[in-house]
Design a protein around this motif. Structure first.
Motif, PDB file in Angstrom:
ATOM      1  N   GLY A  74      15.010 -24.633  -9.403  1.00  0.00           N
ATOM      2  CA  GLY A  74      16.353 -24.160  -9.728  1.00  0.00           C
ATOM      3  C   GLY A  74      16.592 -23.784 -11.168  1.00  0.00           C
ATOM      4  N   ALA A  75      15.539 -23.539 -11.943  1.00  0.00           N
ATOM      5  CA  ALA A  75      15.716 -23.167 -13.348  1.00  0.00           C
ATOM      6  C   ALA A  75      16.532 -21.885 -13.479  1.00  0.00           C
ATOM      7  CB  ALA A  75      14.356 -22.991 -14.021  1.00  0.00           C
ATOM      8  N   ASP A  76      17.421 -21.860 -14.470  1.00  0.00           N
ATOM      9  CA  ASP A  76      18.147 -20.640 -14.822  1.00  0.00           C
ATOM     10  C   ASP A  76      17.415 -19.863 -15.910  1.00  0.00           C
ATOM     11  OD1 ASP A  76      20.606 -21.119 -13.191  1.00  0.00           O
ATOM     12  OD2 ASP A  76      20.752 -22.875 -14.499  1.00  0.00           O
ATOM     13  N   ILE A  77      16.631 -20.588 -16.718  1.00  0.00           N
ATOM     14  CA  ILE A  77      15.815 -20.004 -17.774  1.00  0.00           C
ATOM     15  C   ILE A  77      14.509 -20.796 -17.790  1.00  0.00           C
ATOM     16  CG2 ILE A  77      15.644 -19.442 -20.246  1.00  0.00           C
ATOM     17  CD1 ILE A  77      18.706 -19.800 -20.395  1.00  0.00           C
TER      18      ILE A  77
ATOM     19  N   MET B 166      20.503 -24.227 -16.968  1.00  0.00           N
ATOM     20  CA  MET B 166      19.438 -25.218 -17.102  1.00  0.00           C
ATOM     21  C   MET B 166      18.125 -24.511 -17.455  1.00  0.00           C
ATOM     22  SD  MET B 166      18.079 -28.051 -14.302  1.00  0.00           S
ATOM     23  CE  MET B 166      17.502 -26.802 -13.128  1.00  0.00           C
ATOM     24  N   MET B 167      17.636 -24.770 -18.656  1.00  0.00           N
ATOM     25  CA  MET B 167      16.342 -24.258 -19.088  1.00  0.00           C
ATOM     26  C   MET B 167      15.287 -25.307 -18.756  1.00  0.00           C
ATOM     27  SD  MET B 167      14.970 -23.421 -22.976  1.00  0.00           S
ATOM     28  CE  MET B 167      16.265 -22.229 -23.339  1.00  0.00           C
ATOM     29  N   VAL B 168      14.308 -24.936 -17.948  1.00  0.00           N
ATOM     30  CA  VAL B 168      13.213 -25.840 -17.613  1.00  0.00           C
ATOM     31  C   VAL B 168      11.992 -25.438 -18.441  1.00  0.00           C
ATOM     32  CG1 VAL B 168      11.703 -26.727 -15.798  1.00  0.00           C
ATOM     33  CG2 VAL B 168      14.114 -26.235 -15.295  1.00  0.00           C
TER      34      VAL B 168
ATOM     35  N   TYR C 240       1.479 -21.406 -11.972  1.00  0.00           N
ATOM     36  CA  TYR C 240       1.881 -22.299 -10.879  1.00  0.00           C
ATOM     37  C   TYR C 240       3.023 -23.224 -11.296  1.00  0.00           C
ATOM     38  CZ  TYR C 240      -2.260 -20.893  -8.176  1.00  0.00           C
ATOM     39  OH  TYR C 240      -3.203 -20.186  -7.468  1.00  0.00           O
ATOM     40  N   LEU C 241       2.951 -23.727 -12.537  1.00  0.00           N
ATOM     41  CA  LEU C 241       3.995 -24.659 -12.979  1.00  0.00           C
ATOM     42  C   LEU C 241       5.303 -23.927 -13.246  1.00  0.00           C
ATOM     43  CD1 LEU C 241       4.207 -27.713 -13.426  1.00  0.00           C
ATOM     44  CD2 LEU C 241       3.822 -27.305 -15.868  1.00  0.00           C
ATOM     45  N   VAL C 242       5.218 -22.716 -13.777  1.00  0.00           N
ATOM     46  CA  VAL C 242       6.421 -21.900 -13.947  1.00  0.00           C
ATOM     47  C   VAL C 242       7.073 -21.649 -12.592  1.00  0.00           C
ATOM     48  CG1 VAL C 242       7.214 -19.560 -14.497  1.00  0.00           C
ATOM     49  CG2 VAL C 242       5.822 -20.826 -16.145  1.00  0.00           C
TER      50      VAL C 242
ATOM     51  N   ILE D 256      14.879 -33.062 -12.962  1.00  0.00           N
ATOM     52  CA  ILE D 256      15.377 -31.714 -12.683  1.00  0.00           C
ATOM     53  C   ILE D 256      16.236 -31.704 -11.422  1.00  0.00           C
ATOM     54  CG2 ILE D 256      14.686 -29.358 -12.099  1.00  0.00           C
ATOM     55  CD1 ILE D 256      12.150 -29.894 -13.835  1.00  0.00           C
ATOM     56  N   LEU D 257      15.800 -32.423 -10.400  1.00  0.00           N
ATOM     57  CA  LEU D 257      16.569 -32.467  -9.149  1.00  0.00           C
ATOM     58  C   LEU D 257      17.942 -33.101  -9.359  1.00  0.00           C
ATOM     59  CD1 LEU D 257      13.750 -33.498  -6.634  1.00  0.00           C
ATOM     60  CD2 LEU D 257      14.824 -31.251  -6.867  1.00  0.00           C
ATOM     61  N   LYS D 258      18.038 -34.064 -10.258  1.00  0.00           N
ATOM     62  CA  LYS D 258      19.336 -34.674 -10.573  1.00  0.00           C
ATOM     63  C   LYS D 258      20.187 -33.746 -11.432  1.00  0.00           C
ATOM     64  CE  LYS D 258      17.604 -39.432 -10.396  1.00  0.00           C
ATOM     65  NZ  LYS D 258      17.248 -40.635 -11.207  1.00  0.00           N
ATOM     66  N   LEU D 259      19.515 -33.019 -12.321  1.00  0.00           N
ATOM     67  CA  LEU D 259      20.234 -32.172 -13.270  1.00  0.00           C
ATOM     68  C   LEU D 259      20.799 -30.915 -12.620  1.00  0.00           C
ATOM     69  CD1 LEU D 259      20.766 -32.382 -16.327  1.00  0.00           C
ATOM     70  CD2 LEU D 259      18.754 -30.958 -16.699  1.00  0.00           C
ATOM     71  N   LYS D 260      20.082 -30.380 -11.637  1.00  0.00           N
ATOM     72  CA  LYS D 260      20.458 -29.096 -11.038  1.00  0.00           C
ATOM     73  C   LYS D 260      21.888 -29.071 -10.495  1.00  0.00           C
ATOM     74  CE  LYS D 260      20.178 -25.073  -9.015  1.00  0.00           C
ATOM     75  NZ  LYS D 260      20.455 -23.838  -9.815  1.00  0.00           N
ATOM     76  N   PRO D 261      22.309 -30.017  -9.649  1.00  0.00           N
ATOM     77  CA  PRO D 261      23.693 -29.946  -9.152  1.00  0.00           C
ATOM     78  C   PRO D 261      24.726 -30.139 -10.257  1.00  0.00           C
ATOM     79  CG  PRO D 261      22.604 -31.974  -8.406  1.00  0.00           C
ATOM     80  CD  PRO D 261      21.554 -31.112  -8.991  1.00  0.00           C
TER      81      PRO D 261
END
Length: 277
Positions: free
Chosen positions: A185-188, A149-151, A176-178, A135-140
């Protein structure tokens, strides 16, 4: 620019989304292929049923995007693959791996959104760490290319209890996980339902304004899935992401249209059931 793609994903009338997940073949589990053996036919049926989106892998996205015309569901592209869905966890190497240059691939395939997992698995903290790294790589990249980005935060039950793909409906664990997914940085958000649907507003609250789409989980009766959907929408969910309750249904087109009527038109459970029949 992300807002442009979000407008393709969420219905203009209701501001909600129904995404049909058909990415199960990515995970190398024979049981996941029930109802989706021939993806070309599956996608034809789903496009005819007209959900807002279809969630597919890189290898299957072409079957949707090659269909001519503008009136077809948006593509949600799965970006990662894992080996943790079996009845027993692999002993030597558990992983969650991401497609190389997945955001560039998403743009090339005209995806409206990408989806990435955030696993919390008892006894497998290394997989959670890999998910966070993904996720950290995908966000930028998501920000750079303007692709939402849907997590997918997934809280697993212990394997010895449920094995693989079973929803853990614990309200605290899901919340907590949500929240971690939102902080990353989730958008959805694509999250599990809570065992007590009337408590789902706590998950919505933890998402802090990020839209939450709810997973369908295992195959259940029509009335059960429709009643659950109604309850989740009343709690503030921005939509649903259902897979097996659509693709393993004897009438995928009927159940899709019934769920679309609930999500976008506020149809009652009984009215939706009549659409299925």
């Amino acid at each position: 620019m992300k807002s442009f793609r979000l407008k393709r994903l969420f219905n203009a009338k209701s501001n909600r989304c129904f995404d049909v997940a058909v990415d199960h073949g990515f995970f190398n589990q024979a049981g996941f292929l029930q109802g989706i053996e021939d993806m070309r036919k599956v996608i034809e049926v789903l496009v005819d049923a007209a959900p807002d989106a279809i969630q597919l892998t890189l290898g299957m996205a072409r079957h949707l995007q090659e269909i001519p015309g503008r009136e077809k569901p948006s593509l949600v592209l799965r970006t990662d693959v894992a080996n943790i869905y079996g009845k027993t966890l692999p002993e030597n190497r558990r992983f969650s791996l991401m497609i190389e240059d997945c955001m560039l691939q998403a743009v090339r395939y005209d995806a409206a959104c990408v989806c990435v997992n955030l696993f919390q698995i008892p006894g497998a903290p290394e997989v959670h760490a890999e998910c966070v790294e993904n996720i950290l790589k995908l966000k930028p990249q998501a920000d750079y290319y303007g692709v939402p980005m849907m997590v997918e935060p997934l809280v697993f039950q212990p394997n010895e209890k449920a094995g693989g793909y079973m929803v853990n409906g614990d309200e605290t664990a899901i919340t907590y996980l949500v929240r971690q997914a939102v902080e990353l940085g989730a958008d959805i958000i694509k999250a599990d339902p809570t065992d007590d649907v009337s408590r789902y507003h706590k998950v919505i609250e933890a998402a802090s304004g990020i839209p939450v789409l709810v997973r369908g989980g295992g195959r259940v009766s029509d009335r059960e899935i429709l009643e659950r959907t109604q309850g989740l929408l009343e709690q503030g969910a921005s939509g649903i992401v259902y897979g097996r309750n659509v693709i393993q249904h004897p009438n995928p087109k009927g159940i899709t249209r019934a769920l679309m009527a609930m999500v976008h038109d506020g149809a009652s459970v009984d009215a939706a059931l009549a659409m299925v029949k």
